[in-house]
Design a protein around this motif. Sequence first.
Motif, PDB file in Angstrom:
ATOM      1  N   MET A 187       0.751  -1.147  -0.009  1.00  0.00           N
ATOM      2  CA  MET A 187       0.059  -0.010   0.105  1.00  0.00           C
ATOM      3  C   MET A 187       0.914   1.339   0.059  1.00  0.00           C
ATOM      4  O   MET A 187       1.720   1.403   0.735  1.00  0.00           O
ATOM      5  N   ASN A 188       0.666   2.169  -0.863  1.00  0.00           N
ATOM      6  CA  ASN A 188       1.383   3.481  -1.036  1.00  0.00           C
ATOM      7  C   ASN A 188       0.482   4.543  -0.306  1.00  0.00           C
ATOM      8  O   ASN A 188      -0.595   4.309   0.314  1.00  0.00           O
ATOM      9  N   LYS A 189       1.025   5.714  -0.176  1.00  0.00           N
ATOM     10  CA  LYS A 189       0.317   6.854   0.406  1.00  0.00           C
ATOM     11  C   LYS A 189      -1.078   7.052  -0.533  1.00  0.00           C
ATOM     12  O   LYS A 189      -1.971   7.400   0.429  1.00  0.00           O
ATOM     13  N   ARG A 190      -1.107   7.022  -1.737  1.00  0.00           N
ATOM     14  CA  ARG A 190      -2.378   7.171  -2.413  1.00  0.00           C
ATOM     15  C   ARG A 190      -3.273   6.198  -2.045  1.00  0.00           C
ATOM     16  O   ARG A 190      -4.373   6.679  -1.733  1.00  0.00           O
ATOM     17  N   ASP A 191      -3.042   4.923  -1.842  1.00  0.00           N
ATOM     18  CA  ASP A 191      -3.659   4.150  -1.197  1.00  0.00           C
ATOM     19  C   ASP A 191      -4.380   4.197  -0.079  1.00  0.00           C
ATOM     20  O   ASP A 191      -5.704   4.071   0.225  1.00  0.00           O
ATOM     21  N   LEU A 192      -3.368   4.569   0.925  1.00  0.00           N
ATOM     22  CA  LEU A 192      -3.943   5.008   2.290  1.00  0.00           C
ATOM     23  C   LEU A 192      -4.891   6.196   2.305  1.00  0.00           C
ATOM     24  O   LEU A 192      -5.720   6.182   2.832  1.00  0.00           O
ATOM     25  N   ILE A 193      -4.854   7.118   1.394  1.00  0.00           N
ATOM     26  CA  ILE A 193      -5.827   8.190   1.413  1.00  0.00           C
ATOM     27  C   ILE A 193      -6.867   7.874   0.904  1.00  0.00           C
ATOM     28  O   ILE A 193      -8.110   7.990   1.633  1.00  0.00           O
ATOM     29  N   ARG A 194      -7.093   6.891  -0.321  1.00  0.00           N
ATOM     30  CA  ARG A 194      -8.251   6.363  -0.571  1.00  0.00           C
ATOM     31  C   ARG A 194      -9.023   5.616   0.242  1.00  0.00           C
ATOM     32  O   ARG A 194     -10.154   5.770   0.642  1.00  0.00           O
ATOM     33  N   LYS A 195      -8.347   4.643   0.795  1.00  0.00           N
ATOM     34  CA  LYS A 195      -8.907   3.601   1.873  1.00  0.00           C
ATOM     35  C   LYS A 195      -9.453   4.529   2.978  1.00  0.00           C
ATOM     36  O   LYS A 195     -10.647   4.084   3.669  1.00  0.00           O
ATOM     37  N   THR A 196      -8.705   5.634   3.574  1.00  0.00           N
ATOM     38  CA  THR A 196      -9.010   6.597   4.692  1.00  0.00           C
ATOM     39  C   THR A 196     -10.316   7.217   4.357  1.00  0.00           C
ATOM     40  O   THR A 196     -11.432   7.306   5.158  1.00  0.00           O
ATOM     41  N   ALA A 197     -10.419   7.666   2.997  1.00  0.00           N
ATOM     42  CA  ALA A 197     -11.733   8.490   2.545  1.00  0.00           C
ATOM     43  C   ALA A 197     -12.894   7.452   2.743  1.00  0.00           C
ATOM     44  O   ALA A 197     -13.937   8.046   3.004  1.00  0.00           O
ATOM     45  N   GLU A 198     -12.720   6.449   1.898  1.00  0.00           N
ATOM     46  CA  GLU A 198     -13.692   5.219   2.058  1.00  0.00           C
ATOM     47  C   GLU A 198     -14.165   4.786   3.620  1.00  0.00           C
ATOM     48  O   GLU A 198     -15.497   4.752   3.816  1.00  0.00           O
ATOM     49  N   GLY A 199     -13.332   4.590   4.616  1.00  0.00           N
ATOM     50  CA  GLY A 199     -13.642   4.477   5.838  1.00  0.00           C
ATOM     51  C   GLY A 199     -14.190   5.532   6.806  1.00  0.00           C
ATOM     52  O   GLY A 199     -14.981   5.327   7.563  1.00  0.00           O
ATOM     53  N   THR A 200     -14.057   6.735   6.401  1.00  0.00           N
ATOM     54  CA  THR A 200     -14.573   7.885   6.978  1.00  0.00           C
ATOM     55  C   THR A 200     -15.472   8.740   6.458  1.00  0.00           C
ATOM     56  O   THR A 200     -16.450   9.382   6.975  1.00  0.00           O
ATOM     57  N   GLY A 201     -16.008   8.401   4.971  1.00  0.00           N
ATOM     58  CA  GLY A 201     -16.862   9.363   4.449  1.00  0.00           C
ATOM     59  C   GLY A 201     -16.429  10.815   3.945  1.00  0.00           C
ATOM     60  O   GLY A 201     -17.072  11.334   3.575  1.00  0.00           O
ATOM     61  N   LEU A 202     -15.253  10.995   4.332  1.00  0.00           N
ATOM     62  CA  LEU A 202     -14.515  12.186   3.870  1.00  0.00           C
ATOM     63  C   LEU A 202     -14.085  12.212   2.594  1.00  0.00           C
ATOM     64  O   LEU A 202     -14.018  11.184   1.984  1.00  0.00           O
ATOM     65  N   SER A 203     -13.780  13.340   2.152  1.00  0.00           N
ATOM     66  CA  SER A 203     -13.411  13.496   0.690  1.00  0.00           C
ATOM     67  C   SER A 203     -12.010  13.074   0.583  1.00  0.00           C
ATOM     68  O   SER A 203     -11.156  13.228   1.701  1.00  0.00           O
ATOM     69  N   GLN A 204     -11.527  12.590  -0.463  1.00  0.00           N
ATOM     70  CA  GLN A 204      -9.973  12.129  -0.706  1.00  0.00           C
ATOM     71  C   GLN A 204      -9.023  13.451  -0.153  1.00  0.00           C
ATOM     72  O   GLN A 204      -8.078  13.237   0.098  1.00  0.00           O
ATOM     73  N   LYS A 205      -9.528  14.362  -0.976  1.00  0.00           N
ATOM     74  CA  LYS A 205      -8.656  16.115  -0.662  1.00  0.00           C
ATOM     75  C   LYS A 205      -8.452  16.071   0.757  1.00  0.00           C
ATOM     76  O   LYS A 205      -7.296  16.589   1.321  1.00  0.00           O
ATOM     77  N   ASP A 206      -9.684  16.114   1.494  1.00  0.00           N
ATOM     78  CA  ASP A 206      -9.600  16.230   3.136  1.00  0.00           C
ATOM     79  C   ASP A 206      -8.515  15.122   3.551  1.00  0.00           C
ATOM     80  O   ASP A 206      -7.960  15.493   4.539  1.00  0.00           O
ATOM     81  N   CYS A 207      -8.875  14.062   3.195  1.00  0.00           N
ATOM     82  CA  CYS A 207      -8.145  12.903   3.939  1.00  0.00           C
ATOM     83  C   CYS A 207      -6.582  13.169   3.588  1.00  0.00           C
ATOM     84  O   CYS A 207      -5.787  12.809   4.469  1.00  0.00           O
ATOM     85  N   GLU A 208      -6.200  13.492   2.339  1.00  0.00           N
ATOM     86  CA  GLU A 208      -4.891  13.569   2.036  1.00  0.00           C
ATOM     87  C   GLU A 208      -4.391  14.946   3.035  1.00  0.00           C
ATOM     88  O   GLU A 208      -2.921  14.892   3.515  1.00  0.00           O
ATOM     89  N   ALA A 209      -5.261  15.909   3.244  1.00  0.00           N
ATOM     90  CA  ALA A 209      -4.463  17.034   4.092  1.00  0.00           C
ATOM     91  C   ALA A 209      -4.362  16.663   5.614  1.00  0.00           C
ATOM     92  O   ALA A 209      -3.431  16.876   6.162  1.00  0.00           O
TER      93      ALA A 209
END
Length: 91
Positions: free
Chosen positions: A1-23
């Motif tokens: 898993m790389n950083k981009r995958d981590l951001i995507r999975k976090t967004a899916e798990g929290t319901g936040l946007s990928q942009k917010d999760c990336e920040a």
Amino acid sequence: MNKRDLIRKTAEGTGLSQKDCEAVINALFDTIRKTVESGEKVQIIGFGTFELRERAARTARNPRTGEAVEVPARRVPAFKPGAELKQAVQA
């Protein structure tokens, strides 16, 4: 898993946007980096501890020539997994 995958999975798990999760993830990584860089530990109970370790100067050998080489002392980042993470990996 790389950083981009981590951001995507976090967004899916929290319901936040990928942009917010990336920040949030970028801020988390920056905070951990700056804290460890200053010599302090970052301890996340159940996950692990990020810390700075000192490596002493030593004499090593060049494997090709057998020549002795001086390796200077240095500071290195380290991660020590917590008990819960160790148990999760063992299961």
